[in-house]
Design a protein around this motif. Structure first.
Motif, PDB file in Angstrom:
ATOM      1  N   GLU A  34     -23.024  32.093   7.815  1.00  0.00           N
ATOM      2  CA  GLU A  34     -23.696  31.569   9.013  1.00  0.00           C
ATOM      3  C   GLU A  34     -22.884  31.878  10.269  1.00  0.00           C
ATOM      4  N   THR A  35     -21.572  31.636  10.216  1.00  0.00           N
ATOM      5  CA  THR A  35     -20.721  31.893  11.377  1.00  0.00           C
ATOM      6  C   THR A  35     -20.677  33.377  11.723  1.00  0.00           C
ATOM      7  N   ALA A  36     -20.493  34.227  10.718  1.00  0.00           N
ATOM      8  CA  ALA A  36     -20.371  35.665  10.966  1.00  0.00           C
ATOM      9  C   ALA A  36     -21.661  36.258  11.504  1.00  0.00           C
ATOM     10  N   LEU A  37     -22.788  35.895  10.913  1.00  0.00           N
ATOM     11  CA  LEU A  37     -24.065  36.494  11.319  1.00  0.00           C
ATOM     12  C   LEU A  37     -24.514  36.020  12.696  1.00  0.00           C
ATOM     13  N   THR A  38     -24.126  34.822  13.088  1.00  0.00           N
ATOM     14  CA  THR A  38     -24.488  34.353  14.435  1.00  0.00           C
ATOM     15  C   THR A  38     -23.514  34.868  15.490  1.00  0.00           C
ATOM     16  N   ALA A  39     -22.285  35.227  15.081  1.00  0.00           N
ATOM     17  CA  ALA A  39     -21.294  35.714  16.044  1.00  0.00           C
ATOM     18  C   ALA A  39     -21.205  37.233  16.080  1.00  0.00           C
ATOM     19  N   VAL A  59     -28.078  43.524   8.815  1.00  0.00           N
ATOM     20  CA  VAL A  59     -27.630  42.473   9.729  1.00  0.00           C
ATOM     21  C   VAL A  59     -28.582  42.358  10.913  1.00  0.00           C
ATOM     22  N   ASN A  60     -28.981  43.483  11.486  1.00  0.00           N
ATOM     23  CA  ASN A  60     -29.899  43.461  12.639  1.00  0.00           C
ATOM     24  C   ASN A  60     -31.226  42.807  12.277  1.00  0.00           C
ATOM     25  N   ARG A  61     -31.747  43.114  11.113  1.00  0.00           N
ATOM     26  CA  ARG A  61     -33.031  42.524  10.716  1.00  0.00           C
ATOM     27  C   ARG A  61     -32.898  41.032  10.418  1.00  0.00           C
ATOM     28  N   LEU A  62     -31.751  40.633   9.907  1.00  0.00           N
ATOM     29  CA  LEU A  62     -31.541  39.202   9.673  1.00  0.00           C
ATOM     30  C   LEU A  62     -31.443  38.451  11.007  1.00  0.00           C
ATOM     31  N   ILE A  63     -30.733  39.048  11.974  1.00  0.00           N
ATOM     32  CA  ILE A  63     -30.543  38.389  13.264  1.00  0.00           C
ATOM     33  C   ILE A  63     -31.847  38.320  14.052  1.00  0.00           C
ATOM     34  N   GLU A  64     -32.754  39.272  13.829  1.00  0.00           N
ATOM     35  CA  GLU A  64     -34.026  39.260  14.554  1.00  0.00           C
ATOM     36  C   GLU A  64     -34.791  37.959  14.322  1.00  0.00           C
ATOM     37  N   ARG A  65     -34.659  37.391  13.113  1.00  0.00           N
ATOM     38  CA  ARG A  65     -35.298  36.098  12.818  1.00  0.00           C
ATOM     39  C   ARG A  65     -34.192  35.070  12.588  1.00  0.00           C
ATOM     40  N   ARG A  66     -33.521  34.749  13.673  1.00  0.00           N
ATOM     41  CA  ARG A  66     -32.331  33.899  13.591  1.00  0.00           C
ATOM     42  C   ARG A  66     -32.660  32.512  13.058  1.00  0.00           C
ATOM     43  N   ASP A  67     -33.795  31.929  13.470  1.00  0.00           N
ATOM     44  CA  ASP A  67     -34.129  30.582  13.000  1.00  0.00           C
ATOM     45  C   ASP A  67     -34.363  30.562  11.490  1.00  0.00           C
ATOM     46  N   ARG A  68     -35.035  31.586  10.971  1.00  0.00           N
ATOM     47  CA  ARG A  68     -35.260  31.669   9.530  1.00  0.00           C
ATOM     48  C   ARG A  68     -33.942  31.859   8.792  1.00  0.00           C
ATOM     49  N   LEU A  69     -33.040  32.696   9.333  1.00  0.00           N
ATOM     50  CA  LEU A  69     -31.744  32.947   8.715  1.00  0.00           C
ATOM     51  C   LEU A  69     -30.901  31.675   8.652  1.00  0.00           C
ATOM     52  N   ILE A  70     -30.757  31.007   9.797  1.00  0.00           N
ATOM     53  CA  ILE A  70     -29.918  29.801   9.835  1.00  0.00           C
ATOM     54  C   ILE A  70     -30.507  28.705   8.967  1.00  0.00           C
ATOM     55  N   GLY A  71     -31.835  28.570   8.991  1.00  0.00           N
ATOM     56  CA  GLY A  71     -32.471  27.554   8.155  1.00  0.00           C
ATOM     57  C   GLY A  71     -32.207  27.778   6.681  1.00  0.00           C
ATOM     58  N   ALA A  72     -32.312  29.039   6.231  1.00  0.00           N
ATOM     59  CA  ALA A  72     -32.070  29.343   4.821  1.00  0.00           C
ATOM     60  C   ALA A  72     -30.621  29.069   4.439  1.00  0.00           C
ATOM     61  N   LEU A  73     -29.671  29.477   5.300  1.00  0.00           N
ATOM     62  CA  LEU A  73     -28.258  29.255   4.996  1.00  0.00           C
ATOM     63  C   LEU A  73     -27.910  27.774   4.985  1.00  0.00           C
ATOM     64  N   LEU A  74     -28.502  27.005   5.896  1.00  0.00           N
ATOM     65  CA  LEU A  74     -28.233  25.561   5.906  1.00  0.00           C
ATOM     66  C   LEU A  74     -28.809  24.878   4.667  1.00  0.00           C
ATOM     67  N   PRO A 128     -16.040  38.845  12.768  1.00  0.00           N
ATOM     68  CA  PRO A 128     -17.446  38.567  12.442  1.00  0.00           C
ATOM     69  C   PRO A 128     -18.236  39.807  12.047  1.00  0.00           C
ATOM     70  N   ASP A 129     -17.986  40.951  12.696  1.00  0.00           N
ATOM     71  CA  ASP A 129     -18.761  42.150  12.371  1.00  0.00           C
ATOM     72  C   ASP A 129     -18.500  42.603  10.946  1.00  0.00           C
ATOM     73  N   ARG A 130     -17.233  42.669  10.565  1.00  0.00           N
ATOM     74  CA  ARG A 130     -16.888  43.110   9.204  1.00  0.00           C
ATOM     75  C   ARG A 130     -17.395  42.114   8.162  1.00  0.00           C
ATOM     76  N   PHE A 131     -17.233  40.823   8.438  1.00  0.00           N
ATOM     77  CA  PHE A 131     -17.682  39.787   7.515  1.00  0.00           C
ATOM     78  C   PHE A 131     -19.198  39.852   7.358  1.00  0.00           C
ATOM     79  N   ALA A 132     -19.914  40.007   8.470  1.00  0.00           N
ATOM     80  CA  ALA A 132     -21.374  40.041   8.430  1.00  0.00           C
ATOM     81  C   ALA A 132     -21.884  41.220   7.613  1.00  0.00           C
ATOM     82  N   ILE A 133     -21.264  42.391   7.796  1.00  0.00           N
ATOM     83  CA  ILE A 133     -21.679  43.577   7.031  1.00  0.00           C
ATOM     84  C   ILE A 133     -21.435  43.367   5.542  1.00  0.00           C
ATOM     85  N   ALA A 134     -20.329  42.693   5.198  1.00  0.00           N
ATOM     86  CA  ALA A 134     -19.983  42.488   3.788  1.00  0.00           C
ATOM     87  C   ALA A 134     -20.977  41.557   3.089  1.00  0.00           C
TER      88      ALA A 134
END
Length: 435
Positions: A34-39, A59-74, A128-134
């Motif tokens: 959650e932290t990496a993908l939002t940062a 990562v770009n496609r996940l960030i495009e729907r940020r509310d759906r991403l954060i909701g799923a991770l939470l 955050p960039d490296r973590f998000a890609i991983a």
């Protein structure tokens, strides 16, 4: 409980203990993701995707729907946290009885805070960039499974907030794209990643749409022009002695601009057989003048210069009166700073004094002063330093009058009629009341 009993307990419940450990790892994964993908930097991800990095595209496609991403991770994070806490409570009740509830609460709080929140989030925010890609491929799979539930939860949340007058449907940023870019550049400059010259150039590009021609034009009082009624040899001498390549041509009055003379056109005409300065017709070699309103913004004027392949325009006000002129070089200097060549005159508009004060000509533009000295004097209501003093003082000051505003002390050194021609500027003294 004896040591043998404890070993027996571990042997009996090893699977549950292993499950708690795995749930803590999953909790850390969700928190860090959650932290990496939002940062993560969207521009960096976009560049990596263009360079062939498939996970950056995820990562770009996940960030495009940020509310759906954060909701799923939470949802995932809360599920594993609750399940880990329940298992731990059950285990410790069996080991310590009723007091196992308090022990489980304390133990899980420490474990979750350290290993599932602080540690993974600190790791993620450090890169955050490296973590998000991983983590992107695994997160994509999880979001695909839990996404519908997340969308349902988000829908419920929106409806509940609508009851209190909070509308999350309008996904509008508080800052414009230009403001975000400017803030990023300023931040990088403060951190030392961007030097002042680069910051000024980038800021100049972003400012083009906010500035008007009247902010940078050469005023009519400072405009060099040729009088078509003068003898031809005088006109030729004035053009050749001028440091400028293009000069307006007027007849009768300076408001009657009838053309623009290019020095190359003059030289070509003089190279013709039997042509001498005394019999040259300046009007015939002059190009048609181009008039532009003084309210045109610099971005539009730059595009117009490039489209017309011209370098000079005459600036007029709403009544058609000539106010000055603007050149392509004037606009480019707003981006790259002063452009000097071997024929430019050395005009001293700003001088540093031994006592630390700055002596400035009243006609010096505020933007040039800010850029040269890294100041931040406002230039919304006035273009020149003299105009700023008049605007702030609400008067035309007398010589030796002093004013304090915007952290500076302005002292009028010289005034010609109603025009302030020279000022001294020094830092305002601590506690000095503004004049």
């Amino acid at each position: 409980m004896t040591g043998e009993a404890f070993i027996a307990f571990l042997a009996e419940y090893w699977l549950s203990i292993l499950s708690v450990f795995c749930l803590l790892v999953l909790s850390g994964f969700f928190s860090g993701s959650e932290t990496a993908l939002t940062a993560a930097s969207r521009s960096r991800m976009h560049t990596l995707e263009n360079n062939g990095e498939e996970r950056a595209g995820i990562v770009n496609r996940l960030i495009e729907r940020r509310d759906r991403l954060i909701g799923a991770l939470l949802i995932g994070n809360n599920l594993v946290n609750i399940l880990a806490s329940s298992l731990t409570t059950s285990l410790l009740i069996g080991l310590f009885g009723d007091s196992g509830v308090a022990i489980a609460t304390l133990a899980m709080t420490v474990l979750l805070v350290i290993f599932s929140e602080v540690l993974p989030k600190s790791w993620a925010i450090a890169s955050p960039d490296r973590f998000a890609i991983a983590v992107a491929p695994l997160v994509r799979l999880f979001v695909a499974v839990v996404g519908p539930v997340s969308s349902l939860v988000n829908g419920i949340v929106r409806r509940l907030l609508n009851i209190f007058g909070i509308n999350l449907a309008s996904d509008m940023s508080m800052l414009s794209a230009h403001e975000e870019l400017r803030g990023a550049v300023d931040l990088l400059h403060r951190e030392g990643s961007v030097i002042k010259a680069d910051r000024d150039r980038l800021g100049g590009v972003l400012d083009l749409g906010e500035l008007e021609i009247s902010d940078i034009m050469i005023h009519r009082t400072s405009m060099r022009a040729i009088n078509a009624d003068e003898p031809p040899e005088t006109c030729v001498r004035d053009i050749l002695e001028s440091p400028f390549t293009r000069l307006p041509l007027w007849r009768g009055s300076t408001d009657n601009i009838i053309g623009v003379v290019h020095s190359k056109d003059l030289l070509r005409a003089l190279a013709e057989p039997n042509v001498e300065p005394e019999n040259l017709d300046i009007v015939k070699i002059a190009q048609k003048p181009w008039f532009v309103p003084d309210t045109t913004n610099l971005k539009d004027q730059l595009n117009a210069f490039l489209r017309r392949k011209l370098h000079l325009a005459i600036v007029v006000d709403e009544y058609g009166q000539v106010q000055g002129l603007v050149t392509l070089e004037d606009i480019l200097e707003e981006i790259v700073g002063d452009i000097a060549d071997e024929h430019d005159l050395d005009i001293q508009g700003v001088r540093q004094e031994a006592d630390g004060s700055i002596v400035v000509d009243g006609s010096v533009p505020i933007r040039d002063l800010n850029r040269a000295l890294d100041w931040s004097l406002p230039d919304e209501e006035a273009t020149t330093v003299a105009g700023l003093v008049i605007h702030e003082s609400k008067s035309i000051p007398e010589e030796r009058q002093a004013f304090t505003f915007h952290g500076k002390r302005f002292i009028v050194m010289k005034r010609v009629k109603n025009r302030i021609t020279k000022l001294r500027i020094r830092p305002a003294e601590e506690g000095a009341p503004p004049a």
